[in-house]
Design an enzyme around this catalytic site. Sequence first.
Site, short mmCIF file in Angstrom:
data_model
loop_
_atom_site.label_atom_id
_atom_site.label_comp_id
_atom_site.label_asym_id
_atom_site.label_seq_id
_atom_site.Cartn_x
_atom_site.Cartn_y
_atom_site.Cartn_z
N HIS A 77 -6.61 7.93 -6.12
CA HIS A 77 -7.65 8.82 -6.63
C HIS A 77 -8.99 8.10 -6.71
CE1 HIS A 77 -9.37 12.20 -8.51
NE2 HIS A 77 -9.28 11.81 -9.76
N CYS A 78 -9.04 6.80 -6.30
CA CYS A 78 -10.28 6.05 -6.52
C CYS A 78 -11.07 5.74 -5.24
CB CYS A 78 -9.97 4.77 -7.29
SG CYS A 78 -9.39 5.11 -8.96
N LEU A 79 -10.58 4.79 -4.42
CA LEU A 79 -11.44 4.27 -3.35
C LEU A 79 -11.98 5.35 -2.40
CD1 LEU A 79 -10.03 0.77 -2.37
CD2 LEU A 79 -11.24 1.53 -4.39
#
Length: 419
Positions: free
Chosen positions: A255-257
């Site tokens: 869900h981040c990078l």
Amino acid sequence: MVIGQGYVGLPLAVRAAEAGHHAIGYDVDADRTRTLAAGTSPVEDVDSIRLAGLTAAGLYRASDRPGDLAGFDVAVIAVPTPLAADRTPDLTFIEAAARTLGEHLRPGVLVVLESTTYPGTTRQIARILQEVSGLNAGGDFHLAYSPERIDPGNRVWTLQTTPKLVAGIDAASRDAAIAFYQGLVDQVVPVADLETAELAKLLENTTRAVNIALVNELAPFCRDLGVSVWEVVAAAGTKPYGHLAHRPGPGVGGHCLPVDSLYLSWAAGQVSGRRLALVDLACQVNESMPAYVVARLEQALAGRGTKLAGATVLLLGLAYKADTGDVRESPAAAVAGLLAEKGARVWGADPHVDVHLRTAPGFAGHMPVEADPATLAAADAVVVLADHAAFDYDLVTHHASYVLDCRGRLPLSETVEAL
Ligand SMILES: NC(=O)c1ccc[n+]([C@@H]2O[C@H](COP(=O)([O-])OP(=O)(O)OC[C@H]3O[C@@H](n4cnc5c(N)ncnc54)[C@H](O)[C@@H]3O)[C@@H](O)[C@H]2O)c1
């Protein structure tokens, strides 16, 4: 009160309960709160026994009832910040959480946003909270931003040991947030203003995405050159200063990078009228990796006299990284989709991913299997996508007829190639 009981919100609520707060974990997903109330943790970093103990002691309570938000002293928002269909930021979860919270706002309380998002979001939340409650952020209640830096599965850098950035809409809000987090984490780092804290989090994750893109772009070049990208990365990594080693892979996920980089470039486009070219290019390079993996596989199979169409390919590790069960934005879904498009039969093995998720969109139609000797031997090719510690790699090298290792985990041989 922690709004959103996922990878970020649940560990935070549990830590708050352990620190002596009466923590309520509010989530709109009733299945999730039922599971949590029964003392079962769906998040690897939170042990079910620990959760059940805190629940039994009355220090933690999971709820899907908005009414349970009444009477809170501190509320932390930790809901998703995904991309919309057009790949722009989707703040609908944060906005909905703020509307629900606004109904229960009282003077003097502290509200903290922890979701990763673009600069300016916390001030947008202030407007929603004011509209719903009639109270002013800063004047009537405290409002702060404190990005979560949790790295699922990391045993060294945990919620407690990782320094926590904190910024407030005013000095009193910042001080209230500092006082709250000082009871939960080892080090709190005050930051000048909300936008700096919001942007710092995007910079952290985008730095990683851009550097991974660099080594991903290097991988095909190294192959053409006849050197191992893994050895190049390891050699450069011995430099003790000014260089941070990043490893190539089948793409970036979670869900981040992949998401945060696009939040950052989008924000630059809105504010400066110019997106961040380097960041956009890095996203493209990372997104191209599943196609490169499939091309390599096709080439290797052709060299062995096998066509990809009709071949059986076993994907080891469907999660986006080792030792987690998180399949969000996982490159495995793209690899599986491209293989299926080319007529391959796709099997997926991942002990961390629920069988129902393994057959979820992205993986639909692909067979969930175990990486046992018979299955490894039956596949025409095995692709290591997430190198979970739980896999028996001796078994893989012993039984598979061909392995493409996208994580540099296995010793190379006639039957094992690396990216
Ligand atoms: N996963 C990570 O490793 C990580 C690390 C640092 C920061 N973040 C950021 O933290 C935020 C949350 O991510 P996550 O991984 O915990 O997401 P998640 O999907 O694991 O959990 C979010 C939870 O929020 C719930 N939710 C959605 N809308 C809600 C609402 N209106 N009210 C109450 N609950 C609601 C969902 O049902 C879900 O259970 C995101 O902004 C993410 O970028 C994630």
